[in-house]
Design an enzyme around this catalytic site. Structure first.
Site, mmCIF file in Angstrom:
data_model
loop_
_atom_site.group_PDB
_atom_site.id
_atom_site.type_symbol
_atom_site.label_atom_id
_atom_site.label_comp_id
_atom_site.label_asym_id
_atom_site.label_seq_id
_atom_site.Cartn_x
_atom_site.Cartn_y
_atom_site.Cartn_z
ATOM 1 N N ARG A 51 -2.298 16.953 -47.960
ATOM 2 C CA ARG A 51 -1.689 15.601 -47.840
ATOM 3 C C ARG A 51 -2.684 14.486 -47.921
ATOM 4 O O ARG A 51 -2.910 13.675 -48.752
ATOM 5 C CB ARG A 51 -0.904 15.601 -46.464
ATOM 6 N N THR A 52 -3.787 14.732 -46.964
ATOM 7 C CA THR A 52 -4.650 13.770 -46.971
ATOM 8 C C THR A 52 -5.836 13.758 -48.306
ATOM 9 O O THR A 52 -6.138 12.810 -48.698
ATOM 10 C CB THR A 52 -5.658 13.900 -45.524
ATOM 11 N N LYS A 80 -20.465 31.273 -45.612
ATOM 12 C CA LYS A 80 -21.706 32.334 -45.529
ATOM 13 C C LYS A 80 -22.518 31.850 -44.332
ATOM 14 O O LYS A 80 -23.750 32.329 -44.307
ATOM 15 C CB LYS A 80 -22.467 32.061 -46.786
ATOM 16 N N ARG A 101 -13.259 16.187 -44.196
ATOM 17 C CA ARG A 101 -12.462 16.745 -43.039
ATOM 18 C C ARG A 101 -12.841 17.924 -42.326
ATOM 19 O O ARG A 101 -13.527 18.789 -42.999
ATOM 20 C CB ARG A 101 -10.953 16.776 -43.328
ATOM 21 N N HIS A 129 -9.099 9.846 -36.970
ATOM 22 C CA HIS A 129 -8.624 9.791 -38.320
ATOM 23 C C HIS A 129 -8.517 8.336 -38.707
ATOM 24 O O HIS A 129 -7.180 7.854 -39.114
ATOM 25 C CB HIS A 129 -7.411 10.682 -38.330
#
Ligand SMILES: [Zn+2]
Lengths: 310, 153
Positions: A51-52, A80, A101, A129
């Site tokens: 969504r974001t 890794k 994010r 956020h």
């Protein structure tokens, strides 16, 4: 720390917020442009959030910029064992801006300290956020015509819900009146209540979702009440339906009132509310595009309103 | 015999540092911060001694070393009321209380397991409020911890 980054809504002044909201309004009227012509924006989603990510990437595309990045850390070098610092430094060679994010809290703040290019925080765990808060503010401004002096009712999980904490912090500049509606276990943390006391902001705490609270509200901000937040499952079972909004509860609500929710919802807003003109949560999510266009241009030092301001 | 000598109880010190008024439950953490375990110097530690305030205190005497202020101020996180006496030739030549810096770099571990500082090779950073009963806020994840509960790295 580079000054154009946006890590937390709390870092913004009243003027910063108003400037971003001016930009958002401009982009709602002018969604497509070439303002980012020749610019590359990296979207680094160490934690997936479709969504974001789609909202940010649409924002870049509609501004004429290009996007690089990854949508899941398992496909990146992080899997890794590369440190966040090394990933950020590597990507900084390619991009003009990083939207990131991460599931770890403080990741975006740390990223600003290891690179010279601006960082936009698209969510760092349960911490911050800010683009969600900006779209919430834009939704409030757009539907109410102002931010000042509104009665804002926050409902549900006020303890862990970062969106309500950030919204409270942003609204502290705009003389709000708050109603906090939640079970005792999920009530607003004391630090926010104490801040309201200190700033002289009027607030009331309720454990019942009462008609008189609904009827006086300009905004009702609903949040999910999640089972895993409860130490006592019996308590969850007892309260889970107490904070559900149903259409019948809106009989005497203000016609101008709007219902917001950060989505996705579960059952805290009954389906029959969706058809009420006061339901605004789907349009709210759509405002995220304009809010993110505002944030991106601000982070890159591009002023879309420069002609209008002259 | 003057008062400071009698109140410093355990054994007279020719030269060195006496740290007094350490909360009893913080004594061994203070010793750890000062790096006393690995020092060859003569060290005297007293704990659960009666204090003038009515509670119990600890005291640490280290022979032949004068700790610098930055080192001493690190213990202020868990012992904000500690006093430091510098001794030369059996006399107290300076006496001061520790001072808690407004920012703590690389001293305290963040209590939040999901904090970036617990997952990257990087220094922690905390902002300190209320020096009397310090509360530390993580610069990265915003979690807070009471100074008395802080885990010293
Ligand atoms: Zn932290």
């Amino acid at each position: 720390m580079n000054s154009h980054s946006l890590v937390a809504i709390d870092d913004l002044s009243r003027n910063d917020i108003l400037d971003l909201l001016d930009r958002a309004r401009y982009f709602e009227q002018n969604p497509n442009s070439r303002l980012l012509d020749g610019r590359v924006v990296a979207t680094l989603f160490f934690e997936p959030s479709t969504r974001t990510r789609l909202s940010f990437e649409t924002a870049v595309n509609r501004l004429g910029g290009r996007v690089i990045g990854f949508s899941d850390a398992s496909t990146s070098s992080t899997s890794k064992g590369e440190t966040l610092k090394d990933t950020i430094k590597m990507v900084s060679n390619y991009a003009d801006l990083i939207v990131m994010r991460h599931h770890l809290e403080g990741a975006a703040q740390y990223a600003t300290e290891v690179t010279g290019i601006p960082i936009v925080n698209a969510g760092d765990g349960a911490n911050q956020h800010p683009s969600q808060t900006l779209l919430d503010l834009y939704s409030i401004l757009k539907t109410q015509g102002r931010l000042d002096g509104l009665t804002i009712t926050m409902v549900g999980d006020l303890k862990y819900g970062r969106t309500v904490h950030s919204l409270l912090m942003a609204l502290r500049f705009f003389s709000p009146k708050f109603n906090f509606v939640s079970s005792h276990e999920l009530r607003m943390p004391r630090q926010y209540v104490e801040l309201c006391d200190k700033l002289g902001i009027e607030y009331h705490e309720y454990t019942d979702f009462l008609p008189q609270v609904i009827d006086q509200s300009d905004i009702i901000y609903m949040t999910r009440v999640q089972r895993e937040r409860f130490s006592d499952i019996m308590e969850y079972e007892r309260v889970k339906n107490l904070y559900t909004l149903r259409r019948s509860m809106l009989a005497n609500a203000k016609p101008s009132m709007k219902i917001l929710h950060p989505l996705p919802r579960v059952n805290e807003i009954a389906q029959d509310v969706d058809d009420d003109p006061r339901a605004y949560y789907f349009e709210q999510a759509g405002n995220g595009l304009f809010a993110r266009q505002a944030i991106i241009t601000n982070a890159l030092g591009i002023d879309p309103l420069s002609n209008e301001r002259k | 015999m003057n008062e400071s000598k009698t109140s410093l109880a355990v054994a007279a010190l020719r030269g060195g540092t006496v740290i007094d008024h350490i909360p009893s439950d913080a004594l061994f953490r203070v010793a750890h911060i000062l790096g006393i375990e690995n020092m060859p110097n003569a060290v005297t530690i007293g704990n659960n001694l009666p204090s003038a305030r009515g509670d119990k205190k600890g005291i640490i005497k280290v022979d032949g070393i004068e700790f610098d202020r930055p080192t001493l101020n690190r213990i202020a996180v868990i012992a904000p009321k500690a006093t430091v006496n510098i001794i030369r030739d059996y006399e107290v030549v300076s006496k001061h209380t520790v001072e808690l810096p407004s920012t703590l770099m690389g001293i305290v571990r963040c209590p939040n397991p999901k904090c970036i500082t617990n997952n990257e090779p990087m220094a922690t950073r905390f902002d300190v409020s209320d020096p009397d009963t310090p509360t530390l806020r993580c610069h990265y994840c915003n979690h807070t911890v009471a100074g008395a509960d802080a885990e010293i790295i």
